[in-house]
Design an enzyme around this catalytic site. Structure first.
Site: not given
Length: 319
Positions: A230, A195, A241-243
């Site tokens: 961040y 991610t 854009l982890h999820d």
């Protein structure tokens, strides 16, 4: 090809909200329902946010079930406001939703939906795994009936983002994660290792806002606090854009590189509590229980995400 039927178990949360947008912008996906859980903010906020985002996208017919407000054993995390904003989705100001959650608790809702159609529905948990663990414990048939889990969480070689060793979702309820990883359910894991290679930059957000559409402004406002965090703590001008990356397993699996490994979750209570440990060297002699994404063509995924966001106004998204 028929779209893939999924339920997203979620704690919106900025990147959760972006994942919902991507799901609704992707014809390859049939979003059946949302179940909410504690995590990036409290469960009252995560449920409100899930309903509000669906209503914003003219998708209020998708059911939402409110889930667990607390982890199984560890104290509730209360660090999310600094990352996701006071309400959970940055500087967005969506009106209170008109639609209410369904009557069933998320755990019961998941059990009912999965048992009604065995091996038909995939669940995408993108928050702490409390709801999923309790569904496994409450109904032994659940583990055999769910098609698969695609989980955002863990960090195998990249280090942690809530402790030096642990990723947030795993650390927020490590005992639930331990139950899930040992459940026998087919699991695909999307960890920080991949991610953090999918960085949405401020330039990307500016580019998206050239279309001057509600959806573009939502992405801008949602990510504002997230990007500030961040920049302050991780030193780059953007956000991971982890999820949303979990959905690449459906819409662009060719962008990901997978390996099968035995993965465990530390519940010892020590400094590595909540860390995910992959047996890369096969020293445990235990069979692989997780399909792990270990590489991704990150920039290509970000471009795909932007393209899908640009398509949402044409699909009727936004207000």
């Amino acid at each position: 090809m028929n779209p893939k039927r999924i339920i997203i178990d979620t704690d919106p949360g900025v990147d959760d909200a972006l994942a919902l947008l991507l799901a609704l912008a992707s014809p390859e996906i049939q979003l059946e329902a949302l179940t909410t859980v504690h995590g990036n903010t409290n469960v009252e906020n995560t449920t409100r946010n899930a309903l509000a985002v669906l209503e914003f996208l003219h998708a209020a017919d998708i059911p939402v079930a409110k889930g667990c407000s607390l982890p199984l054993l560890v104290p509730l995390h209360k660090s999310g406001d600094a990352v996701h904003g006071a309400g959970g989705i940055g500087n967005t100001n969506l009106p209170d939703p008109n639609v209410k959650p369904v009557d069933e608790h998320a755990v019961d809702y998941l059990i009912q939906r999965v048992l009604a159609e065995p091996k038909e529905i995939s669940i995408f948990p993108i928050g702490p795994l409390t709801n999923i663990a309790l569904a496994i414990r409450k109904e032994p048939r659940f583990a055999e009936a769910v098609k698969e889990l695609v989980i955002m969480g863990g960090s195998l070689r990249a280090g942690g983002n809530i402790t030096p060793a642990a990723e947030f979702n795993m650390h927020a309820d490590p005992h639930a994660a331990h139950i899930v990883f040992h459940s026998g359910i087919p699991i695909t894991l999307i960890p920080l290792d991949v991610t953090y290679k999918c960085l949405l930059t401020s330039e990307d957000v500016e580019r998206l806002n050239r279309i001057d559409a509600p959806i573009a402004r939502f992405v801008r406002d949602a990510t504002a606090v997230y990007m500030e965090f961040y920049k302050k703590y991780e030193g780059f001008d953007g956000c991971a854009l982890h999820d949303p990356l979990t959905l690449a397993t459906i819409i662009a699996p060719e962008l990901l590189t997978f390996e099968n490994h035995y993965v465990d979750v530390d519940i010892s209570g020590g400094v590595s509590m909540g860390s995910t440990l992959a047996d890369f060297m096969k020293v445990s002699k235990k069979p692989a229980n997780v399909k792990v994404a270990l590489n991704v063509r990150g920039r290509e995924f970000v471009e795909l995400f932007i393209e899908r966001m640009e398509s949402l106004p044409a699909l009727g998204g936004g207000a």
